[in-house]
Scaffold this active site. Structure first.
Site, short mmCIF file in Angstrom:
data_model
loop_
_atom_site.label_atom_id
_atom_site.label_comp_id
_atom_site.label_asym_id
_atom_site.label_seq_id
_atom_site.Cartn_x
_atom_site.Cartn_y
_atom_site.Cartn_z
N ASP A 111 23.92 66.72 -6.27
CA ASP A 111 25.11 67.37 -5.73
C ASP A 111 26.27 67.32 -6.72
O ASP A 111 27.24 68.07 -6.58
CB ASP A 111 25.57 66.64 -4.45
CG ASP A 111 25.15 67.34 -3.17
OD1 ASP A 111 25.03 68.58 -3.19
OD2 ASP A 111 24.96 66.64 -2.17
N LYS B 222 16.45 73.78 2.69
CA LYS B 222 16.31 73.05 1.42
C LYS B 222 14.87 72.53 1.28
O LYS B 222 14.27 72.66 0.21
CB LYS B 222 17.30 71.88 1.36
CG LYS B 222 18.71 72.33 1.02
CD LYS B 222 19.74 71.23 1.21
CE LYS B 222 21.15 71.81 1.09
NZ LYS B 222 22.21 70.91 1.54
N GLN C 65 23.22 64.94 3.12
CA GLN C 65 23.89 66.09 3.71
C GLN C 65 25.23 65.69 4.32
O GLN C 65 25.32 64.72 5.08
CB GLN C 65 22.98 66.73 4.77
CG GLN C 65 23.51 68.01 5.39
CD GLN C 65 23.54 69.19 4.43
OE1 GLN C 65 22.76 69.26 3.47
NE2 GLN C 65 24.44 70.12 4.66
N1 GUN Z 1 27.23 70.28 3.28
C1 GUN Z 1 27.62 71.55 3.04
N2 GUN Z 1 27.40 71.87 1.74
C2 GUN Z 1 26.87 70.78 1.15
C3 GUN Z 1 26.43 70.50 -0.17
O1 GUN Z 1 26.49 71.32 -1.09
N3 GUN Z 1 25.92 69.24 -0.36
C4 GUN Z 1 25.86 68.32 0.63
N4 GUN Z 1 25.38 67.11 0.33
N5 GUN Z 1 26.28 68.55 1.87
C5 GUN Z 1 26.78 69.78 2.12
#
Ligand code: GUN
Length: 288
Positions: A121, A54, A98
């Site tokens: 998100d 990311k 996350q």
């Molecule tokens: N962990 C796995 N996929 C995601 C996601 O799309 N967003 C977040 N914040 N954590 C994750």
């Protein structure tokens, strides 16, 4: 095997290019770059890989990237303070914490503390509610990616019977909302659903978001259906090596499906591309 392969790697690269071009135009007109902050607590290996990707891709599209890597022992108070500081930071348009968080931290409480205008998100109850009411919202990234891939197979999804297998807040429920907005007839199936193969065989569009390797096979697929596989499961093969597989048995399903997403290279790459696009949306809405 005649199914169309829905290439998420290519589509994600195209979306990132579009985002990069928009960021570049903003910079050229003297505006600040959109900013994305990612918060990682603890040392979960998969999460570390995701967060690293990311960060790299945020920078690659010309955005301002902020990463907070906090120790496993971080208290709720400390994490809440980090989120509050990011909420108040005018250079940050998007905040992503996350998941999963270590067990001693209350994910719901943390997510509810993120400013809904920065919730890239789309997990905050305000955005969940806005999505279900059909109002402008920040929409969860993986579900957005699923719709974009399905539209590669068929631009107009209207009237299709979509069966979503899985009812999580992160994928199953929001993807069902988006399919409804696309005028699909939507069924959500889950672990208590009776005769899952028969139900899935009625689907023109099948979304697999279960989290179990190769859980759906040829017997779940209607001939010619669009199959979107959200699963990313690491398994050990008979030869002892490690490999990623989806929730769908790809080789078996591809014999029957009209179009199918591979794993890896399907839904996975779309998630980060949509995250960057959501950050741009958050930036534009905050600037309004
Ligand atoms: N962990 C796995 N996929 C995601 C996601 O799309 N967003 C977040 N914040 N954590 C994750």
């Amino acid at each position: 095997m005649s199914a169309q392969i829905l290439d998420g790697k290519l589509l994600a690269a195209q979306l990132r290019e579009q985002v990069a071009a928009k960021v570049s135009a903003l910079r050229a007109s003297g505006k600040r770059a959109p900013g994305l902050a990612v918060v990682l607590v603890g040392g979960d290996p998969a999460s570390q890989v995701y967060v690293g990707m990311k960060e790299k891709m945020t920078e690659a599209v010309g955005m301002h990237s902020v990463a907070h890597r906090l120790p496993e022992t971080t208290s709720e108070q400390e994490l809440l303070a980090v989120v509050a500081a990011l909420n108040a930071d005018p250079a940050v348009d998007g905040i992503l914490v996350q998941l999963p968080l270590p067990a001693h931290l209350n994910s719901e409480l943390i997510i509810n503390t993120i400013d809904p205008a920065k919730d890239v998100d789309g997990f905050h109850p305000v955005n969940v509610g806005r999505l279900s009411a059909g109002l402008p919202a920040l929409v969860p990234c993986t579900p957005r990616g699923c719709i974009m891939l399905a539209k590669l197979a068929r631009a107009d999804l209207s009237g299709l019977h979509a069966v979503v297998v899985g009812r999580s807040n992160i994928v199953g429920k929001p993807v069902a909302q988006l399919l409804l907005q696309e005028n699909c007839t939507v069924t959500i199936a889950h672990s208590r659903t009776r005769d899952l193969p028969a139900l899935c065989r009625t689907a023109d569009l099948l979304v697999a978001a279960i989290g179990r390797p190769k859980y759906l096979g040829a017997q779940h697929v209607k001939p010619g259906a669009i199959v979107i596989d959200v699963g990313i499961n690491r398994i050990t093969t008979a030869e002892g090596s490690s490999k990623l597989v989806g929730d769908v048995d790809y080789d078996a399903a591809a014999e029957v499906a009209g179009a199918i997403t591979p794993v890896p290279g399907g839904v996975g790459p779309m998630t980060i591309a949509c995250l960057l696009d959501n950050t741009l949306t958050a930036y534009e809405r905050r600037a309004e």
